[in-house]
Design a protein around this motif. Structure first.
Motif, PDB file in Angstrom:
ATOM      1  N   LEU A  43       0.851  -1.448   0.069  1.00  0.00           N
ATOM      2  CA  LEU A  43       0.126   0.375   0.005  1.00  0.00           C
ATOM      3  C   LEU A  43       1.063   1.215  -0.225  1.00  0.00           C
ATOM      4  O   LEU A  43       0.906   2.238  -0.627  1.00  0.00           O
ATOM      5  N   PRO A  44       2.040   1.140   0.789  1.00  0.00           N
ATOM      6  CA  PRO A  44       2.701   2.600   0.508  1.00  0.00           C
ATOM      7  C   PRO A  44       3.396   2.868  -0.966  1.00  0.00           C
ATOM      8  O   PRO A  44       2.907   4.115  -1.212  1.00  0.00           O
ATOM      9  N   LEU A  45       3.595   2.064  -1.713  1.00  0.00           N
ATOM     10  CA  LEU A  45       3.932   2.190  -3.589  1.00  0.00           C
ATOM     11  C   LEU A  45       2.522   2.425  -3.830  1.00  0.00           C
ATOM     12  O   LEU A  45       2.727   3.848  -4.934  1.00  0.00           O
ATOM     13  N   ALA A  46       1.038   1.608  -3.631  1.00  0.00           N
ATOM     14  CA  ALA A  46      -0.168   2.688  -3.890  1.00  0.00           C
ATOM     15  C   ALA A  46      -0.326   4.166  -4.010  1.00  0.00           C
ATOM     16  O   ALA A  46      -0.550   4.456  -4.814  1.00  0.00           O
ATOM     17  N   PHE A  47       0.284   4.155  -2.381  1.00  0.00           N
ATOM     18  CA  PHE A  47      -0.108   5.797  -2.203  1.00  0.00           C
ATOM     19  C   PHE A  47       1.305   7.088  -2.749  1.00  0.00           C
ATOM     20  O   PHE A  47       1.179   8.264  -3.235  1.00  0.00           O
ATOM     21  N   ALA A  48       1.789   6.131  -3.416  1.00  0.00           N
ATOM     22  CA  ALA A  48       3.079   6.725  -4.342  1.00  0.00           C
ATOM     23  C   ALA A  48       2.530   7.833  -5.231  1.00  0.00           C
ATOM     24  O   ALA A  48       3.351   8.282  -5.741  1.00  0.00           O
ATOM     25  N   TYR A  49       1.536   6.349  -6.024  1.00  0.00           N
ATOM     26  CA  TYR A  49       0.642   6.361  -7.169  1.00  0.00           C
ATOM     27  C   TYR A  49      -0.075   7.657  -7.300  1.00  0.00           C
ATOM     28  O   TYR A  49      -0.343   8.622  -8.413  1.00  0.00           O
ATOM     29  N   THR A  50      -0.507   7.891  -5.933  1.00  0.00           N
ATOM     30  CA  THR A  50      -1.693   9.072  -6.108  1.00  0.00           C
ATOM     31  C   THR A  50      -1.446   9.910  -5.133  1.00  0.00           C
ATOM     32  O   THR A  50      -2.387  11.496  -5.350  1.00  0.00           O
ATOM     33  N   LEU A  58      -8.954   7.352  -1.979  1.00  0.00           N
ATOM     34  CA  LEU A  58     -10.031   6.933  -2.590  1.00  0.00           C
ATOM     35  C   LEU A  58      -9.444   5.553  -1.444  1.00  0.00           C
ATOM     36  O   LEU A  58     -10.768   4.228  -2.454  1.00  0.00           O
ATOM     37  N   LEU A  59      -8.435   4.576  -0.895  1.00  0.00           N
ATOM     38  CA  LEU A  59      -9.113   3.874  -0.375  1.00  0.00           C
ATOM     39  C   LEU A  59      -9.827   3.799   0.529  1.00  0.00           C
ATOM     40  O   LEU A  59     -11.029   2.458   0.504  1.00  0.00           O
ATOM     41  N   LEU A 219      -2.965   2.067 -11.550  1.00  0.00           N
ATOM     42  CA  LEU A 219      -1.295   1.491 -10.934  1.00  0.00           C
ATOM     43  C   LEU A 219      -1.995   1.662  -9.394  1.00  0.00           C
ATOM     44  O   LEU A 219      -2.351   0.334  -8.212  1.00  0.00           O
ATOM     45  N   PHE A 220      -2.675   2.561  -8.595  1.00  0.00           N
ATOM     46  CA  PHE A 220      -3.429   3.068  -7.588  1.00  0.00           C
ATOM     47  C   PHE A 220      -4.217   1.349  -7.495  1.00  0.00           C
ATOM     48  O   PHE A 220      -4.631   0.376  -6.376  1.00  0.00           O
ATOM     49  N   PHE A 221      -5.423   1.714  -8.078  1.00  0.00           N
ATOM     50  CA  PHE A 221      -6.449   0.722  -7.707  1.00  0.00           C
ATOM     51  C   PHE A 221      -5.871  -0.897  -8.442  1.00  0.00           C
ATOM     52  O   PHE A 221      -6.590  -1.093  -7.638  1.00  0.00           O
TER      53      PHE A 221
END
Length: 469
Positions: A43-50, A58-59, A219-221
């Motif tokens: 999830l930290p990588l997902a937040f790096a995208y958004t 969004l989460l 990428l986040f989704f």
């Protein structure tokens, strides 16, 4: 043939027979364990995208959407059981019944839809079990390589697989609750040790973006969607509760567990992105030093938690094999003995699969795309539309239920297209010997528009259909 002579006073909850029921607390503990898994590490990588603020919003919205899908599905399952005057109606049987209550064209695919539900659920949880064995084995191998000596991965896979057999022979979810509780404890202890590194040398929050460019949202989704829901286990837990009526509702077990999950995810994701920024890896554990004891212990704790989760994840596949097919009508003379044999074979097959093909990631992602989109969103919405298609049932004032379900179908269809394209591209790169270079998913506007149009056209047939069809 649609029957409208129904007993509205029949209560399925009062007529449900559970061999070994579990308490509300046990259901809560098991829910936490089935959702909070290795997905949180990405999830930290997902937040790096958004960006941290956009990602948080969004989460929360994704969680609300997916939990609504599960809640809607359970409501429809209970309603199907009530209309058929049964104590419990499982997911595939609900699909078959609901489609037979809908428009004529739905009835032609009713039985096939039930088989599809069973197939996707069984294979997805089987794949998760294989991945869990590989995940635990890789982490044990890292510790062994550092402290003892370098050995082949297959040795550790066989070791973990054999250790899984005693746990997997536990047949009832109630008796898995202590192991799920232990798994939650060691998982959060692992998170605490990770936070030991996350709180070191924190930059100013202003150095991290609150909102990133929209082009990275897919990428986040792709990460967030597969970290929030576990359809099969969520349904299995509800079916084995002593008080299943307490499972859904504003302050039901499902919603309370979801709140804890979202809070845990938000804290972990924001702190991971805040600490490592754009350089964060696909799993935040890869950003930890390999030669420090706290980092090694955190990996060991998380691996132990995943190991203890194995019986919970595999329960869905075993339940489908035994109760939906082998012993559907109670025809087996020795059902418990057969189930133990099936459970033993399941672990052995998972272990052999892990040794022969340890990287099921791309294939599992394809099945996951079907699981999230079809089982969590599209099918529950379609079931609800079918169940309310004929009088005396309605879609509510201004057909608000139908409008909501159409939107859910469209969103689910978009997720299905995106997830399938991404998974197929990964499969081509992984299994086809293509380039390993990471690429961005080329989902064109025309593809998205065509998918939305197709989903809307199917849903519109419910809108225009005659309720007396």
């Amino acid at each position: 043939m649609v029957s409208h002579t129904l007993n509205s006073a029949y209560n399925p909850y009062e007529n449900r027979n559970v061999e070994v029921p579990m308490s509300n607390v046990g259901a809560f503990v098991s829910l936490l364990k089935c959702v909070i898994g290795t997905g949180i590490l990405a999830l930290p990588l997902a937040f790096a995208y958004t960006g941290w603020l956009n990602g948080g919003i969004l989460l929360i919205l994704i969680t609300i959407l997916l939990i609504h899908g599960i809640t809607l599905l359970i409501i429809c399952m209970v309603e199907s059981a009530r209309r058929q005057e049964q104590g419990y109606c499982n997911f595939p049987d609900t699909m078959v019944y609901a489609f037979n209550q809908g428009p004529n064209w739905c009835r032609y695919c009713a039985r096939a839809s039930g088989f599809l539900v069973d197939g996707v659920l069984a294979f997805s949880h089987y794949g998760v079990c294989v991945v869990y064995i590989v995940f635990v084995s890789v982490n044990i191998k890292q510790l062994s390589d550092y402290y003892i000596k370098v050995m082949d991965l297959w040795i550790f896979i066989l070791f973990v697989g054999m250790l899984s057999i005693p746990l997997f022979l536990i047949r009832h979810l109630k008796y898995l609750v202590p192991f799920n509780l232990a798994a939650n404890i060691v998982m959060y202890l692992g998170f605490v040790l990770i936070f030991y590194y996350l709180f070191q040398n924190l930059p100013a929050l202003s150095e991290r973006e609150a909102f990133s460019e929209p082009s990275k949202l897919p990428l986040f989704f792709g990460i967030a969607l597969f970290s929030v829901s576990s359809v099969g286990v969520m349904l299995a837990i509800e079916s084995k509760m002593a008080h299943p009526e307490k499972y859904i509702g504003w302050f039901g077990v499902l919603n309370l567990a979801s709140v804890v999950v979202v809070i845990s995810y938000l804290i972990f994701a924001i702190m991971g992105y805040w600490r490592y920024g754009e350089t964060v890896h696909g799993s935040v554990t890869l950003d930890l030093p390999n030669d420090e004891i706290p980092a090694q212990v955190s990996k060991a704790f998380i691996s132990m938690a995943v190991f203890l989760t194995y019986p919970l994840s595999g329960y869905v596949t075993i339940d489908i094999i035994i109760n939906h097919y082998l012993n559907r009508n109670g025809q087996l003379k020795h059902p418990h003995r057969i189930e133990y044999i099936v459970r033993l074979c399941f672990v052995l097959v998972c272990t052999v699969n892990a040794v022969a093909f340890p990287n099921l990631g791309p294939l599992l992602a394809l099945v996951g795309a079907f699981t999230i989109s079809l089982l969590n969103l599209i099918f529950p919405a379609c079931i609800d539309m079918c169940l309310n298609y004929h009088a005396p049932y309605t879609y509510g004032k201004l057909r608000w239920k139908l409008v909501k379900n159409i939107l859910i179908v469209i969103i689910g269809a978009l997720i299905l297209v995106y997830g399938c394209i991404l998974a197929i591209m990964d499969m081509i790169k992984e299994y086809g010997g293509g380039s390993k270079k990471t690429t961005t998913l080329p989902v064109s506007n025309s593809t998205v528009a065509a998918t939305a149009t197709t989903a809307a056209a199917v849903a519109a047939r419910f809108w225009a259909g005659d309720s007396n069809d």
